[in-house]
Design a protein around this motif. Sequence first.
Motif, mmCIF file in Angstrom:
data_model
loop_
_atom_site.group_PDB
_atom_site.id
_atom_site.type_symbol
_atom_site.label_atom_id
_atom_site.label_comp_id
_atom_site.label_asym_id
_atom_site.label_seq_id
_atom_site.Cartn_x
_atom_site.Cartn_y
_atom_site.Cartn_z
ATOM 1 N N MET A 1 -2.744 0.052 29.736
ATOM 2 C CA MET A 1 -1.475 0.471 29.180
ATOM 3 C C MET A 1 -0.457 0.541 30.314
ATOM 4 N N LEU A 2 0.770 0.161 30.012
ATOM 5 C CA LEU A 2 1.879 0.321 30.943
ATOM 6 C C LEU A 2 2.667 1.569 30.553
ATOM 7 N N ILE A 3 3.356 2.156 31.507
ATOM 8 C CA ILE A 3 4.129 3.369 31.236
ATOM 9 C C ILE A 3 5.079 3.147 30.062
ATOM 10 N N ARG A 4 5.765 2.001 30.051
ATOM 11 C CA ARG A 4 6.743 1.749 28.981
ATOM 12 C C ARG A 4 6.096 1.653 27.602
ATOM 13 N N ASP A 5 4.773 1.431 27.545
ATOM 14 C CA ASP A 5 4.056 1.345 26.267
ATOM 15 C C ASP A 5 3.411 2.668 25.861
ATOM 16 N N ALA A 6 3.546 3.702 26.692
ATOM 17 C CA ALA A 6 2.835 4.959 26.463
ATOM 18 C C ALA A 6 3.243 5.641 25.154
ATOM 19 N N LYS A 7 4.521 5.660 24.847
ATOM 20 C CA LYS A 7 4.987 6.319 23.617
ATOM 21 C C LYS A 7 4.393 5.643 22.394
ATOM 22 N N ASP A 8 4.444 4.312 22.358
ATOM 23 C CA ASP A 8 3.865 3.579 21.220
ATOM 24 C C ASP A 8 2.369 3.833 21.111
ATOM 25 N N CYS A 9 1.694 3.889 22.249
ATOM 26 C CA CYS A 9 0.252 4.131 22.270
ATOM 27 C C CYS A 9 -0.069 5.505 21.680
ATOM 28 N N LEU A 10 0.646 6.538 22.127
ATOM 29 C CA LEU A 10 0.409 7.884 21.613
ATOM 30 C C LEU A 10 0.720 7.967 20.122
ATOM 31 N N GLU A 11 1.837 7.385 19.707
ATOM 32 C CA GLU A 11 2.203 7.419 18.284
ATOM 33 C C GLU A 11 1.152 6.722 17.426
ATOM 34 N N GLN A 12 0.589 5.626 17.923
ATOM 35 C CA GLN A 12 -0.455 4.926 17.159
ATOM 36 C C GLN A 12 -1.722 5.767 17.074
ATOM 37 N N LEU A 13 -2.105 6.404 18.162
ATOM 38 C CA LEU A 13 -3.284 7.271 18.136
ATOM 39 C C LEU A 13 -3.092 8.414 17.141
ATOM 40 N N LEU A 14 -1.901 9.002 17.108
ATOM 41 C CA LEU A 14 -1.624 10.076 16.152
ATOM 42 C C LEU A 14 -1.634 9.547 14.719
ATOM 43 N N ALA A 15 -1.072 8.366 14.501
ATOM 44 C CA ALA A 15 -1.048 7.779 13.157
ATOM 45 C C ALA A 15 -2.458 7.499 12.658
ATOM 46 N N ASP A 16 -3.363 7.142 13.570
ATOM 47 C CA ASP A 16 -4.736 6.824 13.183
ATOM 48 C C ASP A 16 -5.506 8.035 12.677
ATOM 49 N N ALA A 39 -4.639 10.903 27.275
ATOM 50 C CA ALA A 39 -4.567 11.184 28.714
ATOM 51 C C ALA A 39 -5.643 10.444 29.501
ATOM 52 N N ALA A 40 -6.719 10.053 28.834
ATOM 53 C CA ALA A 40 -7.806 9.336 29.507
ATOM 54 C C ALA A 40 -7.550 7.832 29.604
ATOM 55 N N ILE A 41 -6.514 7.336 28.931
ATOM 56 C CA ILE A 41 -6.179 5.911 28.992
ATOM 57 C C ILE A 41 -5.379 5.665 30.271
ATOM 58 N N PRO A 42 -5.886 4.816 31.153
ATOM 59 C CA PRO A 42 -5.178 4.600 32.418
ATOM 60 C C PRO A 42 -3.817 3.930 32.220
ATOM 61 N N ALA A 43 -2.862 4.323 33.036
ATOM 62 C CA ALA A 43 -1.563 3.655 33.096
ATOM 63 C C ALA A 43 -1.610 2.726 34.301
ATOM 64 N N ASP A 44 -1.590 1.446 34.038
ATOM 65 C CA ASP A 44 -1.811 0.448 35.081
ATOM 66 C C ASP A 44 -0.711 0.378 36.136
ATOM 67 N N ASP A 45 0.488 0.864 35.800
ATOM 68 C CA ASP A 45 1.603 0.734 36.737
ATOM 69 C C ASP A 45 2.026 2.067 37.356
ATOM 70 N N CYS A 46 1.134 3.050 37.352
ATOM 71 C CA CYS A 46 1.496 4.316 37.995
ATOM 72 C C CYS A 46 0.656 4.530 39.255
ATOM 73 N N ALA A 47 1.148 5.428 40.073
ATOM 74 C CA ALA A 47 0.442 5.773 41.302
ATOM 75 C C ALA A 47 -0.908 6.395 40.942
#
Length: 151
Positions: A1-16, A39-47
């Motif tokens: 996951m990229l940081i910019r995709d984090a919101k969509d990722c969380l919203e999809q997990l909640l929708a599921d 929180a356990a899904i890595p963000a590939d573009d963060c420190a």
Amino acid sequence: MLIRDAKDCLEQLLADVETGERNETPNPDAVLKVFQTFAAIPADDCAPMDEDGDGVLAQFGTYGLRGTQEFSVDLTRQFIEAGDDGLIWQLSCTLYWDPTPNTTALGNGSLWSFDSEFGDFFRNAALLPGWKWALGTSQVPTSLDIKLEEA
């Protein structure tokens, strides 16, 4: 996951995990469990985590941030972009209720995940007075707000 995709990722997990009426606000227990998975899904573009590039904040309190006093519980994932000039991003997931004397008496508080295992962090977050109230109440939250913002 990229940081910019984090919101969509969380919203999809909640929708599921949502059940019942469409547009129903998820209950605090579901939000806490989903956020732990998220929180356990890595963000590939963060420190790296050992450089505090990715962490979670649990908080609660009564505030007037949206123009009227509301009691809220919140989980925020903070990302710091990799690189020397890494921008800081925060993805907040906040549940709101109308304040009551009981919620106001809880005050406010917060807990960061840095220097703890995620499992321990989420168990301790659930014990924060505001989160403990939210997880034990039968009052339905008035709203859920999810925002990704540069800090």
